[in-house]
Structures are given as structure tokens and as C-alpha cells.
Design an enzyme around this catalytic site. Sequence first.
Site, mmCIF file in Angstrom:
data_model
loop_
_atom_site.group_PDB
_atom_site.id
_atom_site.type_symbol
_atom_site.label_atom_id
_atom_site.label_comp_id
_atom_site.label_asym_id
_atom_site.label_seq_id
_atom_site.Cartn_x
_atom_site.Cartn_y
_atom_site.Cartn_z
ATOM 1 N N CYS A 1 6.184 19.449 -13.096
ATOM 2 C CA CYS A 1 5.002 19.745 -13.935
ATOM 3 C C CYS A 1 4.016 20.670 -13.242
ATOM 4 O O CYS A 1 2.935 20.949 -13.773
ATOM 5 C CB CYS A 1 4.310 18.427 -14.306
ATOM 6 S SG CYS A 1 3.381 17.719 -12.925
ATOM 7 N N ASN B 1 -3.154 -12.532 16.190
ATOM 8 C CA ASN B 1 -4.086 -11.422 16.288
ATOM 9 C C ASN B 1 -4.868 -11.616 17.591
ATOM 10 O O ASN B 1 -5.272 -12.743 17.892
ATOM 11 C CB ASN B 1 -5.054 -11.477 15.085
ATOM 12 C CG ASN B 1 -5.851 -10.206 14.915
ATOM 13 O OD1 ASN B 1 -6.293 -9.594 15.894
ATOM 14 N ND2 ASN B 1 -6.006 -9.767 13.675
ATOM 15 N N PRO B 2 -5.099 -10.525 18.358
ATOM 16 C CA PRO B 2 -5.910 -10.709 19.574
ATOM 17 C C PRO B 2 -7.345 -11.098 19.248
ATOM 18 O O PRO B 2 -8.040 -11.690 20.064
ATOM 19 C CB PRO B 2 -5.869 -9.338 20.255
ATOM 20 C CG PRO B 2 -4.834 -8.538 19.548
ATOM 21 C CD PRO B 2 -4.616 -9.160 18.222
ATOM 22 N N CYS C 1 4.042 12.807 -7.353
ATOM 23 C CA CYS C 1 3.282 13.810 -8.100
ATOM 24 C C CYS C 1 1.943 13.196 -8.497
ATOM 25 O O CYS C 1 1.898 12.104 -9.057
ATOM 26 C CB CYS C 1 4.061 14.210 -9.360
ATOM 27 S SG CYS C 1 3.081 15.219 -10.489
ATOM 28 N N HIS D 1 0.825 -1.225 0.000
ATOM 29 C CA HIS D 1 0.000 0.000 0.000
ATOM 30 C C HIS D 1 0.849 1.260 0.000
ATOM 31 O O HIS D 1 0.352 2.338 0.312
ATOM 32 C CB HIS D 1 -0.963 -0.006 1.201
ATOM 33 C CG HIS D 1 -2.012 -1.064 1.084
ATOM 34 N ND1 HIS D 1 -2.838 -1.418 2.128
ATOM 35 C CD2 HIS D 1 -2.367 -1.857 0.044
ATOM 36 C CE1 HIS D 1 -3.671 -2.369 1.731
ATOM 37 N NE2 HIS D 1 -3.389 -2.673 0.477
HETATM 38 P P1 OAD Z 1 -7.154 -2.930 10.541
HETATM 39 O O1 OAD Z 1 -7.224 -1.725 11.411
HETATM 40 O O2 OAD Z 1 -8.280 -3.230 9.605
HETATM 41 O O3 OAD Z 1 -6.950 -4.249 11.438
HETATM 42 C C1 OAD Z 1 -5.965 -4.274 12.440
HETATM 43 C C2 OAD Z 1 -5.914 -5.691 12.996
HETATM 44 O O4 OAD Z 1 -4.871 -5.748 13.951
HETATM 45 C C3 OAD Z 1 -7.201 -6.105 13.712
HETATM 46 O O5 OAD Z 1 -7.562 -7.410 13.305
HETATM 47 C C4 OAD Z 1 -6.795 -6.087 15.194
HETATM 48 O O6 OAD Z 1 -7.485 -7.093 15.929
HETATM 49 C C5 OAD Z 1 -5.332 -6.424 15.097
HETATM 50 N N1 OAD Z 1 -4.499 -5.951 16.211
HETATM 51 C C6 OAD Z 1 -4.698 -4.893 17.031
HETATM 52 N N2 OAD Z 1 -3.674 -4.791 17.911
HETATM 53 C C7 OAD Z 1 -2.813 -5.811 17.635
HETATM 54 C C8 OAD Z 1 -1.568 -6.249 18.172
HETATM 55 N N3 OAD Z 1 -0.985 -5.609 19.207
HETATM 56 N N4 OAD Z 1 -0.964 -7.338 17.626
HETATM 57 C C9 OAD Z 1 -1.546 -8.003 16.595
HETATM 58 N N5 OAD Z 1 -2.717 -7.634 16.027
HETATM 59 C C10 OAD Z 1 -3.334 -6.551 16.550
HETATM 60 O O7 OAD Z 1 -5.768 -2.814 9.734
HETATM 61 P P2 OAD Z 1 -5.369 -3.601 8.435
HETATM 62 O O8 OAD Z 1 -5.898 -4.997 8.444
HETATM 63 O O9 OAD Z 1 -3.908 -3.436 8.275
HETATM 64 O O10 OAD Z 1 -5.629 0.097 3.225
HETATM 65 O O11 OAD Z 1 -6.109 -2.751 7.292
HETATM 66 C C11 OAD Z 1 -5.867 -3.148 5.974
HETATM 67 C C12 OAD Z 1 -6.014 -1.955 5.095
HETATM 68 O O12 OAD Z 1 -7.277 -1.333 5.338
HETATM 69 C C13 OAD Z 1 -5.017 -0.843 5.354
HETATM 70 O O13 OAD Z 1 -3.766 -1.117 4.770
HETATM 71 C C14 OAD Z 1 -5.710 0.305 4.644
HETATM 72 C C15 OAD Z 1 -7.131 0.073 5.105
HETATM 73 O O14 OAD Z 1 -8.056 0.392 4.110
HETATM 74 C C16 OAD Z 1 -5.453 1.221 2.425
HETATM 75 O O15 OAD Z 1 -5.300 2.313 2.925
HETATM 76 C C17 OAD Z 1 -5.475 0.956 0.974
#
Ligand code: OAD
Length: 244
Positions: free
Chosen positions: A149, A212-213, A126, A118
Site C-alpha cells: 500500500c 530481581n536484584p 505496515c 509487546h
Molecule cells: P525495566 O527497565 O522497567 O525494568 C527492568 C527490571 O529488571 C528492573 O526491575 C531491574 O531491577 C531488573 N534487572 C536488572 N538486571 C537484572 C538481572 N540481571 N536479572 C534480573 N532482573 C534484573 O524493564 P521492564 O520491566 O521490562 O514497554 O519494562 C516494561 C516495559 O516498559 C517494556 O516492555 C517497555 C517499557 O515501556 C513498551 O515498550 C510497551
Amino acid sequence: MLTPDLIQALRSAQHIVASTGAGISAESGVPTFRDAQTGLWSKFRPEELATPEAFLQNPKTVWDWYAWRRELVARAEPNAGHRALVALEASVPEFTLITQNVDGLHRRAGSQSVLELHGNIMQTQCFSEGTLVTEWNDHGETPPRCPACNGLLRPNVVWFGEALPAAALEQAFTASRHCDVFLSIGTSTAVAPASSLPFEAHAAGALIVEINPDPTPLTRQAQHVLRGPAGKILPLLAAALANR
Ligand code: OAD
């Protein structure tokens, strides 16, 4: 927490893939993506800010939101989870690190090869040309403009509806389809195409480990579910591999 058969599988693995989400940076003080809307930004939903349309409608608001997140990330430090993945990389014949995070903490922890699906919030591109821009004249305008540009500058991150970097995505799919163990760490497994990687690995016969918790859509497929924070669990995995 780590069963003997999981330790055995880790020690005999030739290729391990680690795929991380915002959860691995939570213990560094970087809010996970969906609860990042604290304080000043609580009135916005990420989907309203992280899109090309939002940027064109409100370039200053979007630029300021990313400047706020950049500030926050710059103050953050890699945590024990990031560092454990650096140790894992050194103790496995082949190791692929894939991340949805844009905070750059894996690189700062010392991970050599990181597939940033990402993008990276510390980089700027730009909007018109899509090229990375490292220097620009600051005329006090927000967002600043491209020196080549005069187009608007934007953070080098993938927005909703935008294509992911093709090379990184292809490498991520190839690694997921050819690994022995797939570690899904700190991601809600909610956003495609990254969310399909563990399922590809499972279909190709890899051992799936979820760290994951909370449960996610992957939990049912995972042969090992380690419920807890990455900063506590990953050092245990690294230690099990180091003491083989
Ligand atoms: P999320 O915020 O959707 O999920 C975070 C995950 O981390 C959840 O399942 C929590 O339970 C878990 N979590 C929280 N604390 C934790 C810890 N200490 N150790 C392990 N796990 C923990 O974040 P992502 O899954 O990364 O995309 O989100 C994916 C994408 O959604 C992001 O990259 C972004 C967003 O849209 C774009 O911006 C394109």
C-alpha cells in the site's frame, strides 16, 4: 537462596508461569528499557520515541532508533537465564512463558511457546495496514515503504498508548489465573497490563516468586523474593526441578 518449601512448591507444581522483563536480557548485554538511552540516544526519552505520534512526527528518527536496537539485539546471545527457562519448560507438566521483551531472545534460546505481549523488534509491520511485512524494495528511503500500500513500515512492537496483541494478552491472563507458581523475572512491574498479571495470580492463590536484584511494587505480595540476577538464580530453579 532456594528454601526447601520453595523447592517443594516448584516440584509439586502442575502449572508454572514465568513472566519476564528487560532484566532477563541485561546479562546478554541488552540494556534494560529505562537505561537503554546510552550514547547517541541519551537525549531522547523512550516515551518520546516509542509512540505512534513520535513515529508520524519523526518517522526516520524512530525507525533509526529501532534499527540501532535491532542491531544491538542481533549481536546479543541468550544467557543462562533464558536457557534455564527452556529447561523449566521441559520439566513441568504445564509451563507458560510470558514476556514484555521484544528482543526475541527466549525463542532464540529454544523456548517453544512464548507470549510476546509487546511484539518482536526483529519483525516489521505496515503502519497503515498493521500487517507483518517480510520483504520490501529498498529505494534508500527511511523508513522503507509497504510494497502493498506504500504506507510507512514500522517495527512490530507495541508503542505506548497502543493495544497489546489481544490473543496473547488473553492467554497470559488465563494462565496467570490458573497457575500454581508465578515467577516474576527481571521486570520493574511498572507497565500495565503486564504488571497486573502477578497480582491476578496472587488473587487466584498462586505462589508468587520475584527474581530481581531490586524491589518492585510486587515485592510485598511475593511469598519468595530472590534478590539477584536472573542468570544466576534461574539455573538454580531449573536444577532443583531437574533433580526431583
Ligand atoms: P525495566 O527497565 O522497567 O525494568 C527492568 C527490571 O529488571 C528492573 O526491575 C531491574 O531491577 C531488573 N534487572 C536488572 N538486571 C537484572 C538481572 N540481571 N536479572 C534480573 N532482573 C534484573 O524493564 P521492564 O520491566 O521490562 O514497554 O519494562 C516494561 C516495559 O516498559 C517494556 O516492555 C517497555 C517499557 O515501556 C513498551 O515498550 C510497551
